[in-house]
Scaffold this active site. Sequence first.
Site, PDB file in Angstrom:
ATOM      1  N   ASP A   9       1.011  -1.217   0.363  1.00  0.00           N
ATOM      2  CA  ASP A   9      -0.198   0.159   0.471  1.00  0.00           C
ATOM      3  C   ASP A   9       0.993   1.555  -0.141  1.00  0.00           C
ATOM      4  OD1 ASP A   9      -1.371   2.430   0.470  1.00  0.00           O
ATOM      5  OD2 ASP A   9      -2.286   1.060   2.557  1.00  0.00           O
ATOM      6  N   GLY A  31      -9.987   5.287  -5.962  1.00  0.00           N
ATOM      7  CA  GLY A  31      -8.014   4.456  -5.975  1.00  0.00           C
ATOM      8  C   GLY A  31      -7.890   5.181  -5.536  1.00  0.00           C
ATOM      9  N   VAL A  32      -6.238   5.361  -5.278  1.00  0.00           N
ATOM     10  CA  VAL A  32      -5.229   5.882  -4.930  1.00  0.00           C
ATOM     11  C   VAL A  32      -5.156   7.239  -4.119  1.00  0.00           C
ATOM     12  CG1 VAL A  32      -3.622   6.215  -6.577  1.00  0.00           C
ATOM     13  CG2 VAL A  32      -2.549   4.732  -4.563  1.00  0.00           C
ATOM     14  N   ASP A  33      -6.108   7.851  -4.740  1.00  0.00           N
ATOM     15  CA  ASP A  33      -6.143   9.194  -4.873  1.00  0.00           C
ATOM     16  C   ASP A  33      -6.218   9.413  -3.322  1.00  0.00           C
ATOM     17  OD1 ASP A  33      -5.926  11.818  -4.245  1.00  0.00           O
ATOM     18  OD2 ASP A  33      -7.664  12.239  -6.360  1.00  0.00           O
ATOM     19  N   SER A 116      -2.998   5.752 -13.671  1.00  0.00           N
ATOM     20  CA  SER A 116      -3.132   5.862 -14.801  1.00  0.00           C
ATOM     21  C   SER A 116      -4.266   4.180 -15.660  1.00  0.00           C
ATOM     22  CB  SER A 116      -3.632   5.983 -16.194  1.00  0.00           C
ATOM     23  OG  SER A 116      -3.433   7.097 -16.878  1.00  0.00           O
ATOM     24  N   TYR A 120      -8.709   5.045 -14.957  1.00  0.00           N
ATOM     25  CA  TYR A 120      -8.614   5.212 -16.055  1.00  0.00           C
ATOM     26  C   TYR A 120      -7.748   4.698 -16.730  1.00  0.00           C
ATOM     27  CZ  TYR A 120      -8.277  10.118 -14.658  1.00  0.00           C
ATOM     28  OH  TYR A 120      -8.718  11.950 -13.833  1.00  0.00           O
TER      29      TYR A 120
HETATM   30  N1  AR6 Z   1      -1.297   1.760  -2.907  1.00  0.00           N
HETATM   31  C1  AR6 Z   1      -0.932   1.551  -4.206  1.00  0.00           C
HETATM   32  N2  AR6 Z   1      -1.561   1.528  -5.156  1.00  0.00           N
HETATM   33  C2  AR6 Z   1      -2.910   1.725  -5.051  1.00  0.00           C
HETATM   34  C3  AR6 Z   1      -3.391   1.620  -3.505  1.00  0.00           C
HETATM   35  C4  AR6 Z   1      -2.745   1.970  -3.229  1.00  0.00           C
HETATM   36  N3  AR6 Z   1      -3.208   2.309  -1.789  1.00  0.00           N
HETATM   37  N4  AR6 Z   1      -4.676   1.644  -3.934  1.00  0.00           N
HETATM   38  C5  AR6 Z   1      -4.662   1.863  -5.596  1.00  0.00           C
HETATM   39  N5  AR6 Z   1      -4.059   1.462  -6.035  1.00  0.00           N
HETATM   40  P1  AR6 Z   1      -6.742   4.790  -9.982  1.00  0.00           P
HETATM   41  P2  AR6 Z   1      -6.589   6.164 -12.096  1.00  0.00           P
HETATM   42  C6  AR6 Z   1      -3.324   1.213  -7.385  1.00  0.00           C
HETATM   43  O1  AR6 Z   1      -7.200   4.221 -10.043  1.00  0.00           O
HETATM   44  O2  AR6 Z   1      -6.425   5.433 -13.285  1.00  0.00           O
HETATM   45  C7  AR6 Z   1      -9.384   8.670  -8.577  1.00  0.00           C
HETATM   46  O3  AR6 Z   1     -10.418   9.210  -8.516  1.00  0.00           O
HETATM   47  C8  AR6 Z   1      -4.391   0.599  -8.432  1.00  0.00           C
HETATM   48  O4  AR6 Z   1      -4.930  -0.415  -8.267  1.00  0.00           O
HETATM   49  O5  AR6 Z   1      -5.614   5.229  -8.207  1.00  0.00           O
HETATM   50  O6  AR6 Z   1      -4.934   7.410 -12.856  1.00  0.00           O
HETATM   51  C9  AR6 Z   1      -8.196  10.080  -9.175  1.00  0.00           C
HETATM   52  O7  AR6 Z   1      -8.707  11.034  -8.656  1.00  0.00           O
HETATM   53  C10 AR6 Z   1      -4.073   1.019  -9.531  1.00  0.00           C
HETATM   54  O8  AR6 Z   1      -3.044  -0.198 -10.155  1.00  0.00           O
HETATM   55  O9  AR6 Z   1      -5.686   6.400 -10.501  1.00  0.00           O
HETATM   56  C11 AR6 Z   1      -8.773  10.041 -10.857  1.00  0.00           C
HETATM   57  O10 AR6 Z   1      -9.616  10.927 -10.674  1.00  0.00           O
HETATM   58  C12 AR6 Z   1      -3.076   2.364  -9.778  1.00  0.00           C
HETATM   59  O11 AR6 Z   1      -3.680   2.637  -7.969  1.00  0.00           O
HETATM   60  C13 AR6 Z   1      -8.340   8.680 -11.375  1.00  0.00           C
HETATM   61  O12 AR6 Z   1      -9.069   8.190 -10.019  1.00  0.00           O
HETATM   62  C14 AR6 Z   1      -4.066   3.413 -10.354  1.00  0.00           C
HETATM   63  O13 AR6 Z   1      -4.808   3.361  -9.796  1.00  0.00           O
HETATM   64  C15 AR6 Z   1      -7.126   8.172 -11.656  1.00  0.00           C
HETATM   65  O14 AR6 Z   1      -7.339   7.036 -11.810  1.00  0.00           O
END
Ligand code: AR6
Length: 169
Positions: A9, A31-33, A116, A120
């Site tokens: 994480d 997501g991670v945000d 992404s 995304y």
């Molecule tokens: N630690 C590491 N990786 C993670 C974690 C974590 N705690 N949580 C999720 N991931 P995403 P995007 C991974 O959807 O595609 C948001 O709403 C996840 O499994 O977080 O760039 C933003 O505000 C995936 O492999 O980001 C934007 O609107 C990776 O992080 C939008 O989502 C990215 O997934 C961005 O979408």
Amino acid sequence: MPLHIIQNDITKMEVDAIVNAANTALLGGGGVDACIHSAAGASLYEECKTLGGCEVGSAKMTGAGNLPCKYVIHAVGPRYRDGKHGEAATLASCYSTSLRLAAEAKCQTIAFPLISCGIYGYPLKEGIQIACDTINDFLREHDLTVYLVIFDSKTVQFCKERELLPKFC
Ligand code: AR6
């Protein structure tokens, strides 16, 4: 210096900087945000409000609130459409801009999520390839330890099948 692909994480990473996969508003999301904002606490959101957003393909740096790192670099990845709308170059730019910001702040360690590759919709294989290529290019000229942090079970399985975990490039 090496690139390490690990399972964790990202909010638990004790590094100088972690990268957030943000959106152009830089005011949180899913997501991670969501994980990063939740772990960092309200001071991160307050600082993000002062930044005026961020363009797709770019990144901005803040403090890290309650997180164990010093900085959060908020990068805005492209939404994947069909791969014919400059997505690869835009995604590479997220990684290179974040790395440049980290180097300018004298960071020695930085951790990235797969920008992404979640909400995304970027295809995993291509998303990982762009991450590794861009990071390795940067590491040819800079002294930095970089972690690419894999989190969700589908991605962990994908990486295990290809013997990417753990991978030391
Ligand atoms: N630690 C590491 N990786 C993670 C974690 C974590 N705690 N949580 C999720 N991931 P995403 P995007 C991974 O959807 O595609 C948001 O709403 C996840 O499994 O977080 O760039 C933003 O505000 C995936 O492999 O980001 C934007 O609107 C990776 O992080 C939008 O989502 C990215 O997934 C961005 O979408």
